[in-house]
Design an enzyme around this catalytic site. Sequence first.
Site, PDB file in Angstrom:
ATOM      1  N   ASN A   1       9.913  15.066  46.049  1.00 10.23           N
ATOM      2  CA  ASN A   1       8.647  15.635  45.588  1.00 10.23           C
ATOM      3  C   ASN A   1       7.952  16.197  46.830  1.00 10.23           C
ATOM      4  O   ASN A   1       7.431  15.441  47.645  1.00 10.23           O
ATOM      5  CB  ASN A   1       7.807  14.546  44.912  1.00 10.23           C
ATOM      6  CG  ASN A   1       6.450  15.052  44.469  1.00 10.23           C
ATOM      7  OD1 ASN A   1       6.164  16.252  44.569  1.00 10.23           O
ATOM      8  ND2 ASN A   1       5.611  14.154  43.989  1.00 10.23           N
TER       9      ASN A   1
ATOM     10  N   LYS B   1       5.304  17.922  47.012  1.00  7.36           N
ATOM     11  CA  LYS B   1       3.836  17.930  46.865  1.00  7.36           C
ATOM     12  C   LYS B   1       3.257  19.249  47.380  1.00  7.36           C
ATOM     13  O   LYS B   1       3.814  20.299  47.111  1.00  7.36           O
ATOM     14  CB  LYS B   1       3.234  16.695  47.549  1.00  7.36           C
ATOM     15  CG  LYS B   1       3.881  15.399  47.041  1.00  7.36           C
ATOM     16  CD  LYS B   1       3.177  14.165  47.480  1.00  7.36           C
ATOM     17  CE  LYS B   1       3.919  12.940  46.944  1.00  7.36           C
ATOM     18  NZ  LYS B   1       3.284  11.687  47.266  1.00  7.36           N
TER      19      LYS B   1
ATOM     20  N   HIS C   1       2.437  11.797  37.436  1.00  5.56           N
ATOM     21  CA  HIS C   1       2.409  11.344  38.835  1.00  5.56           C
ATOM     22  C   HIS C   1       1.040  10.741  39.148  1.00  5.56           C
ATOM     23  O   HIS C   1       0.018  11.229  38.676  1.00  5.56           O
ATOM     24  CB  HIS C   1       2.715  12.501  39.787  1.00  5.56           C
ATOM     25  CG  HIS C   1       2.973  12.017  41.178  1.00  5.56           C
ATOM     26  ND1 HIS C   1       1.950  11.731  42.049  1.00  5.56           N
ATOM     27  CD2 HIS C   1       4.125  11.709  41.821  1.00  5.56           C
ATOM     28  CE1 HIS C   1       2.479  11.287  43.186  1.00  5.56           C
ATOM     29  NE2 HIS C   1       3.800  11.262  43.064  1.00  5.56           N
TER      30      HIS C   1
ATOM     31  N   GLY D   1       2.810   7.130  50.232  1.00  7.62           N
ATOM     32  CA  GLY D   1       2.276   7.741  51.452  1.00  7.62           C
ATOM     33  C   GLY D   1       1.628   6.756  52.405  1.00  7.62           C
ATOM     34  O   GLY D   1       0.917   7.156  53.323  1.00  7.62           O
TER      35      GLY D   1
ATOM     36  N   SER E   1       6.943   5.398  49.658  1.00  8.08           N
ATOM     37  CA  SER E   1       7.356   5.120  51.043  1.00  8.08           C
ATOM     38  C   SER E   1       8.859   4.852  51.207  1.00  8.08           C
ATOM     39  O   SER E   1       9.255   4.032  52.039  1.00  8.08           O
ATOM     40  CB  SER E   1       6.520   3.979  51.641  1.00  8.08           C
ATOM     41  OG  SER E   1       5.168   4.390  51.745  1.00  8.08           O
TER      42      SER E   1
END
Length: 236
Positions: A6, A8, A89, A164, A194
């Site tokens: 992903n 982002k 998400h 994150g 993570s």
Amino acid sequence: MIIAANLKTNLTRKSTTEYINSLEAYIKSSGVSQDVLVFPAMSALDSFNSSYLSVGAQNAYPTKNGAFTGEIGTEQLDEFNITTILIGHSERRHILGETQESIATKFEYYKKLGYTIVYCVGEPLQKREAGKEEMMEYISAQYEGIDTSYENLIIAYEPVWAIGTGLTPTLEDIEEIHTDLKKKSYAPLLYGGSVKVDNAKEVLALKNVDGVLVGSAALKVDDFCHMISFAEELQK
Ligand code: 13P
């Protein structure tokens, strides 16, 4: 297994194309047999049409087209033959304020069109700290209105507090939650939050983990390829 990136709000159209080309070259030359998915930023969507990986949308509105400023619909996705979408998400739930109701509407719309849906669930830290029962109740509410037997469904368990942050649940916790979530749906179940080169192999080896959904650590294509190689070695 399913190894997904992903991206982002990262990379440009140019750097995404380079990323996907490098990824494809790696998959081709290494004979990778895992399913590889990439979710680029909206502005970097394109007709990649690769037989080695799938490119999906991080989001789209449940519409063909219309007056939905800032959103895209299937008219824009069809242009690039995109048939995979990420729904639910945590960043869309918590930062963009999507409700379970709106998420379920989106799910239903893309399900009817036969899209592969990567559906994300996961609890914030406060729910995790409130104990197992409250945490599972919270996660269960994210299954409301979702057809858990949809044939093109992939579920991603992503604890919000692990996204994150560099924090992850223990391997035992991941395995335990995945085992519980598998009772709700037989769909492939990915872990996200993570995941990086240092921990991906251990996570992928766990029972009831069918793959990973990687954010920041997937931004370097070599690292993402490294994680794919772990899945290939494990051959679950
Ligand atoms: P990180 O890998 O950066 O924690 O993000 C995970 C994620 O949100 C994938 O969808």
